[in-house]
Design a protein around this motif. Structure first.
Motif, PDB file in Angstrom:
ATOM      1  N   PHE A   1     -38.866   0.037 -37.668  1.00 51.72           N
ATOM      2  CA  PHE A   1     -38.975   0.492 -36.309  1.00 51.72           C
ATOM      3  C   PHE A   1     -40.523  -0.240 -35.954  1.00 51.72           C
ATOM      4  O   PHE A   1     -40.400  -1.023 -34.755  1.00 51.72           O
ATOM      5  N   LEU A   2     -41.364   0.018 -36.869  1.00 50.24           N
ATOM      6  CA  LEU A   2     -42.686  -0.832 -36.326  1.00 50.24           C
ATOM      7  C   LEU A   2     -42.602  -2.284 -36.170  1.00 50.24           C
ATOM      8  O   LEU A   2     -43.094  -3.035 -35.284  1.00 50.24           O
TER       9      LEU A   2
ATOM     10  N   ALA B   1     -33.820  -2.293 -32.044  1.00 48.70           N
ATOM     11  CA  ALA B   1     -35.091  -1.835 -32.395  1.00 48.70           C
ATOM     12  C   ALA B   1     -35.080  -0.215 -32.701  1.00 48.70           C
ATOM     13  O   ALA B   1     -35.895   0.174 -33.448  1.00 48.70           O
ATOM     14  N   LEU B   2     -34.183   0.350 -31.879  1.00 46.85           N
ATOM     15  CA  LEU B   2     -34.149   1.850 -32.073  1.00 46.85           C
ATOM     16  C   LEU B   2     -32.968   2.300 -33.069  1.00 46.85           C
ATOM     17  O   LEU B   2     -33.423   3.015 -33.842  1.00 46.85           O
ATOM     18  N   VAL B   3     -31.995   1.785 -32.969  1.00 43.95           N
ATOM     19  CA  VAL B   3     -30.851   2.294 -33.617  1.00 43.95           C
ATOM     20  C   VAL B   3     -30.682   2.212 -34.934  1.00 43.95           C
ATOM     21  O   VAL B   3     -30.633   3.181 -35.884  1.00 43.95           O
ATOM     22  N   TRP B   4     -31.091   0.954 -35.214  1.00 41.20           N
ATOM     23  CA  TRP B   4     -31.025   0.856 -37.054  1.00 41.20           C
ATOM     24  C   TRP B   4     -31.927   1.530 -37.582  1.00 41.20           C
ATOM     25  O   TRP B   4     -31.664   2.014 -38.529  1.00 41.20           O
TER      26      TRP B   4
ATOM     27  N   ALA C   1     -45.367  -3.516 -33.727  1.00 38.01           N
ATOM     28  CA  ALA C   1     -46.542  -2.895 -34.133  1.00 38.01           C
ATOM     29  C   ALA C   1     -46.902  -2.896 -35.317  1.00 38.01           C
ATOM     30  O   ALA C   1     -47.703  -2.247 -36.017  1.00 38.01           O
ATOM     31  N   LEU C   2     -46.474  -3.951 -36.281  1.00 36.87           N
ATOM     32  CA  LEU C   2     -46.713  -4.100 -37.465  1.00 36.87           C
ATOM     33  C   LEU C   2     -48.053  -4.855 -38.003  1.00 36.87           C
ATOM     34  O   LEU C   2     -48.395  -5.030 -39.137  1.00 36.87           O
ATOM     35  N   GLY C   3     -48.308  -5.446 -36.836  1.00 37.43           N
ATOM     36  CA  GLY C   3     -49.452  -6.675 -36.984  1.00 37.43           C
ATOM     37  C   GLY C   3     -50.646  -5.839 -37.597  1.00 37.43           C
ATOM     38  O   GLY C   3     -51.371  -6.158 -38.653  1.00 37.43           O
ATOM     39  N   ALA C   4     -51.061  -4.696 -36.926  1.00 39.68           N
ATOM     40  CA  ALA C   4     -52.218  -4.016 -37.337  1.00 39.68           C
ATOM     41  C   ALA C   4     -52.075  -3.300 -38.776  1.00 39.68           C
ATOM     42  O   ALA C   4     -52.902  -3.480 -39.657  1.00 39.68           O
ATOM     43  N   VAL C   5     -50.966  -2.903 -38.667  1.00 39.84           N
ATOM     44  CA  VAL C   5     -50.729  -2.162 -40.358  1.00 39.84           C
ATOM     45  C   VAL C   5     -50.834  -3.169 -41.437  1.00 39.84           C
ATOM     46  O   VAL C   5     -51.238  -3.127 -42.390  1.00 39.84           O
ATOM     47  N   ARG C   6     -49.977  -4.687 -41.164  1.00 43.09           N
ATOM     48  CA  ARG C   6     -50.315  -5.560 -42.174  1.00 43.09           C
ATOM     49  C   ARG C   6     -51.551  -5.877 -42.507  1.00 43.09           C
ATOM     50  O   ARG C   6     -51.858  -6.097 -43.734  1.00 43.09           O
TER      51      ARG C   6
END
Lengths: 392, 63
Positions: free
Chosen positions: A155-156, A73-76, A161-166
């Motif tokens: 990353f999100l 979740a961080l490196v890529w 953390a992408l639920g709200a953004v979606r």
């Protein structure tokens, strides 16, 4: 130095720093080192970029397999963001260098780079930019921006953390679709009106261009004809010159280049002799050839033949100039209907035909034949011939 | 290409393919145990090294 220290720390922490450093090394040019950067830029074609990227990916996968790893979740996302940032940085540096190029140099310098097929030093939106190079630069910038955005989204997403953004994005898309449906008719009408206006503007410009041309050529000639109506020969010359110009313009041929092409040079010569000697030269030209030494020779010999015809055939007798021109063979005929003459009877001190026509052609490997005063015929015909033999 | 000129791309390609073959042979005889997790980086690295060598040697020729 600080950046390098940070990369060393990252390498010790998880190994990713090594890969990021390799990517940055390949994609970011050294600051202020134009001469050192040039060979790298030359070599940095797509193979180098793909090779470095694959080696970096290999290193990352190896570290992941060995367990020297933070988390996916961080490196890529960091790797993606580094690659995108490096691309944007590289383009930004190239833009900075492009602005330092003087305006009168930029275009030729970029064209040279383009001819050599190398990566350009291109300023985005630079005034003299070659379109292909600008497209390439834009492509690099957009790829960099897309990589950074993808890194942020990844990353999100990977951190949940992408639920709200979606929800926000879906709302924005819905609003955009509704607005598009409502505004589509007005938008479509606006586009149609713009297109009509553009077509009308083009028509009006063409009309203005034709009017300007007619004013500069035909109307001026008609005014001259009125003023010189007492001299029929002058009027005929004016009419012939105007006819020639109008025919050239109507045919849409490119402007004549008497200093570069044999056909244009012969036409110019015929017009010049017509004007100087007040005769009519009927010109027929077939084909064309570059005006090299032979071309210059044949034009000069034809001029001499035309002048002779004008002098000795009489003003009322028409003179014709016929030429077949090609890279392999050039043949020119100058004919008149004058009394003709016997070349052997011409005094030795008269060098017009012998030197300016026959001698000139023979010196360049050509041939000139005079047909004059033959039985049953009137007039004179000068034949000029160049044939390319054995690659000469 | 002249006979006495070293082709860097072929050299690098040969070396990395030999190394990959040796790795697979060791896996075959049971000396090492290579799974997909270890083989994938090796394959990707092989292709990357060949591309890098090819690009750099072409750049050197252009200079």
């Amino acid at each position: 130095m600080i950046l390098r220290a940070a990369f060393v720390a990252a390498a010790a922490a998880g190994g990713a720093g090594i890969v990021l450093y390799a990517l940055a090394w390949a994609l970011v040019p050294a600051a202020g080192a134009e001469e050192r950067a040039r060979p790298v830029r030359r070599a940095a074609d797509w193979r180098v970029a793909a090779g470095v990227a694959l080696l970096a990916l290999s290193g990352l996968l190896g570290l992941r397999e060995l367990g020297v790893w933070f988390t996916d979740a961080l490196v890529w996302p960091v790797v993606l963001a580094t690659a995108g940032g490096a691309l944007i940085w590289r383009q930004s540096a190239a833009s900075g260098r492009g602005r330092t190029v003087a305006p009168h140099e930029s275009s030729s310098a970029e064209a040279r780079e383009d001819r050599r097929g190398r990566l350009p030093q291109l300023a985005l939106g630079g005034t003299g930019a070659v379109p292909a190079l600008r497209g390439r630069a834009l492509g690099r910038t957009f790829t960099g921006v897309a990589l950074v955005i993808a890194a942020g989204l990844a990353f999100l997403f990977l951190n949940g953390a992408l639920g709200a953004v979606r929800d926000v994005v879906l709302g924005a898309i819905a609003v955009a679709v509704v607005l598009a449906v409502i505004l589509a008719p007005w938008w479509w009408r606006l586009l149609s009106r713009l297109s009509e206006e553009r077509a009308e503007r083009i028509r009006s410009q063409e009309r203005a261009e034709v009017a300007a041309h007619l004013h500069d050529s035909v109307l001026q000639t008609l005014a001259l004809v009125q003023r010189r109506s007492h001299d029929p020969r002058e009027v005929a010359g004016l009419a012939r010159r105007q006819e020639r110009e109008l025919r050239t313009w109507l045919s849409g041929r490119p402007p004549a280049r008497p200093s570069e092409r044999v056909a244009a040079a012969l036409e110019a010569t015929a017009a010049e002799v017509e004007e100087a000697h007040r005769i009519t030269v009927e010109t027929v030209l077939v084909g064309d050839a570059p005006l090299d030494e032979r071309g210059e020779t044949v034009v000069a010999a034809a001029r001499e033949a035309l002048v002779n015809a004008a002098k000795f055939a009489g003003r009322d007798a028409p003179v014709s100039l016929y030429a077949e021109l090609g890279d392999e063979r050039m043949q020119v005929f100058v004919r008149d209907r004058g009394p003709g003459f016997d070349l052997s009877a011409v005094p030795a001190d008269r060098r017009g035909v012998r030197d300016s026509i026959v001698g000139r052609m023979e010196r360049r490997g050509g041939r000139a034949v005079i047909h004059a005063g033959e039985t049953g015929s009137t007039g004179t015909e000068v034949e000029l011939l160049f044939e390319r033999r054995n690659g000469r | 290409m002249t006979a006495d000129r070293l082709d860097i791309t072929s050299l690098v390609a040969g070396v990395v393919v030999i190394a990959l073959g040796a790795l697979l042979l060791l896996d075959r005889v049971g000396a090492v145990d290579i799974g997909f997790g270890a083989l994938a980086p090796a394959l990707v690295g092989t292709v990357g090294a060949i591309l890098l060598a090819s690009g750099l040697s072409r750049g050197a020729e252009q200079r």
